[in-house]
Design an enzyme around this catalytic site. Structure first.
Site, PDB file in Angstrom:
ATOM      1  N   HIS A  38       0.830  -1.213   0.000  1.00 49.84           N
ATOM      2  CA  HIS A  38       0.000   0.000   0.000  1.00 49.84           C
ATOM      3  C   HIS A  38       0.864   1.264   0.000  1.00 49.84           C
ATOM      4  CE1 HIS A  38      -3.417  -2.634   1.199  1.00 49.84           C
ATOM      5  NE2 HIS A  38      -2.473  -3.241   1.907  1.00 49.84           N
ATOM      6  N   SER A  75      14.361  21.348 -15.870  1.00 49.57           N
ATOM      7  CA  SER A  75      13.153  22.085 -16.226  1.00 49.57           C
ATOM      8  C   SER A  75      13.553  23.338 -16.995  1.00 49.57           C
ATOM      9  CB  SER A  75      12.412  22.470 -14.945  1.00 49.57           C
ATOM     10  OG  SER A  75      11.564  23.574 -15.204  1.00 49.57           O
ATOM     11  N   LYS A 110      15.572  22.164 -10.853  1.00 52.96           N
ATOM     12  CA  LYS A 110      14.962  20.857 -11.127  1.00 52.96           C
ATOM     13  C   LYS A 110      15.845  19.924 -11.923  1.00 52.96           C
ATOM     14  CE  LYS A 110      10.865  19.874 -11.316  1.00 52.96           C
ATOM     15  NZ  LYS A 110       9.594  19.505 -10.938  1.00 52.96           N
ATOM     16  N   GLU A 125       9.754   8.445 -16.637  1.00 51.20           N
ATOM     17  CA  GLU A 125       8.388   8.948 -16.856  1.00 51.20           C
ATOM     18  C   GLU A 125       7.890   8.585 -18.252  1.00 51.20           C
ATOM     19  OE1 GLU A 125       7.533  13.023 -14.577  1.00 51.20           O
ATOM     20  OE2 GLU A 125       9.345  13.083 -15.764  1.00 51.20           O
TER      21      GLU A 125
END
Ligand code: ARG
Length: 469
Positions: free
Chosen positions: A154, A275, A281, A288
């Site tokens: 979980h 970024s 970043k 991804e």
């Protein structure tokens, strides 16, 4: 519309792009040629072609193979598909004799043959890339055999495991994927040539000869089924979709582990780029994208199943739509696996951070309950008592930093706790060593299966090569 009015522009003969499958079925050209070469051999054996005719046709087909290879083949969209392009070019090369090539054959059995031959190479290419990725996973598992980390259920810290055990958990999924792909190839390894349009032929064809020459295990059992069956593409799309799902699940863990919150994986350049706006970043673009590509491959599977649903027997032109999703899924999965195979060896883990997360007393509550079981206390009672003391400890320590009972805190030794998990298939040192050996042997066996598939595939190149005499 009366019979005398001209057909609309999109079905005008010679056809225009709406009917045309050339942009996708060009990819089948080598298989189409190999199938035709063997078809010619068969026609000669059963007496439907004279020796010199058969030789001229085979030479012409091989010349076309060279034209395609060097890029001089004059592809014509107006001729609709790869089959018609090859046949009409053959007639340009050998003259009216070219008209004998299609004896006893339909594009319906021809395209099914091409697809089954293509599927072999698809399976080989994807399985090989999975094997490459798998060998990195196994290597990294060996390196981090004793690195403790928290295991999750979980997405909550649950029990201690090792990074090595985690790497092998990723490996076994991919191992089953290779198994599935090979089983799909095995089921697809049936030659449909000789089924004709749907009802075989009045000519004395020899489908078994064709099957044997092309490395199939047998010829079709039913001519209607042979031209309408697309199970092999549906199955391979499922296999590819599941590979993509497994890849996306691995990718998701990398994304999570690379967050500041987890901090298990260092945000190195291997993960992706920065970024364009936020100077601080570093984004995990590679995992991804691997995660994102899965949606597309699942879409390819759904597209084909939707096309197949409710189609009447036997061949319907809808089936022309079967190739694009398979080619797309093939390229997409190869890309995702290639990216992961490059990323996995470059992943840098923060061992200190893993070790300290693995020292969280919460992970050892089950160990405490199991220790009580060893002293004769019923598990349910032990569960209740350990649960109560953990709840009590977390209340007094405040909700943000739960600490286990004194006994647990004192006894937290991740290495010893992991080692106590000696059940076979568990993370303890002894079963893990066994698991690692098993994985390495399994990987070697997969490589072996792929070499035998390589030999089967090599027949296509051999058939396309010059006839020696
Ligand atoms: N381009 C067709 C396909 O991909 C080949 C078979 C055509 N058969 C036919 N009866 N028009 O399915």
């Amino acid at each position: 519309m009366s019979n005398s009015s001209p057909p609309p522009s999109y079905v005008r003969s010679p056809g225009v792009p709406f009917l045309c499958s050339l942009p996708v079925d060009r990819a089948l050209a080598r298989f189409d040629l190999a199938g035709s070469i063997v078809h010619v051999e068969m026609l000669e054996r059963v007496g439907l072609l004279a020796g010199d005719e058969a030789r001229a046709l085979r030479d012409g087909l091989r010349a076309i193979g060279r034209e395609i290879e060097v890029g001089t083949f004059p592809w014509r969209e107006a001729l609709e598909d790869v089959h018609t392009n090859v046949e009409s070019r053959l007639t340009e090369i050998v003259g009216p004799l070219g008209g004998k090539l299609h004896t006893g054959r339909s594009r319906n059995d021809q395209v099914a043959l091409d697809e089954r031959l293509f599927l072999r190479e698809l399976v080989r290419d994807v399985a090989r890339r999975i094997v490459d990725l798998s060998s990195s996973l196994i290597r990294r598992a060996g390196e981090d055999a004793a690195t403790p980390m928290p295991g999750y259920t979980h997405l909550q810290r649950a029990q201690p495991v090792t990074l090595g055990h985690w790497f092998l958990a990723q490996y076994w999924r991919f191992d089953r994927d290779v198994d599935r792909l090979l089983a799909t190839e095995h089921r697809a390894n049936v030659s449909p040539l000789g089924a004709g349009a749907l009802a075989g032929s009045t000519l004395p064809l020899d489908p078994q000869y064709v099957a044997e020459r092309l490395g199939f295990t047998r010829a079709f059992e039913n001519s209607i089924d042979a031209v309408s069956d697309r199970d092999y593409f549906a199955e391979v799309l499922f296999d590819l979709a599941l590979v993509a799902v497994h890849a996306s699940s691995l990718a998701e863990e990398i994304v999570l582990f690379a967050t500041k919150e987890f901090g298990f994986v260092l945000r190195t350049p291997a993960l992706g780029s920065g970024s364009s706006l936020m100077p601080q970043k570093r984004n995990p673009d590679v995992p991804e994208l691997v995660r994102g590509k899965a949606g597309r491959v699942i879409g390819d599977l759904v597209a084909l199943l939707t096309t197949l649903k409710g189609l009447p027997l036997a061949y319907d032109r809808d089936l022309q739509e079967d190739k694009a999703p398979v080619l797309d899924a093939h390229a997409t999965v190869l890309g995702a696996l290639g990216a992961l195979a490059e990323l996995v060896p470059r992943l840098e883990f923060d061992h200190e951070r893993l070790r300290s997360a693995a020292s969280d007393p919460e992970l050892y509550a089950t160990d405490l309950a199991e220790a009580m079981v060893g002293r004769g206390i019923p598990f349910r009672a032990a569960h209740e008592s350990v649960g109560a003391s953990y709840r009590e400890a977390s209340r007094s320590a405040g909700p943000t930093s739960p600490v286990g009972p004194t006994e647990a805190v004192a006894s937290v030794d991740p290495a010893a706790a992991i080692d106590r998990r000696g059940v076979s298939g568990g993370p303890g040192a002894a079963p893990f060593a066994e698991q690692l050996g098993l994985a390495a042997r399994r990987l070697a066996a997969r490589r072996e299966s792929l070499s035998s598939l390589d030999r089967q595939i090599a027949r296509i190149e051999e058939l396309l090569k010059e006839e020696r005499k």
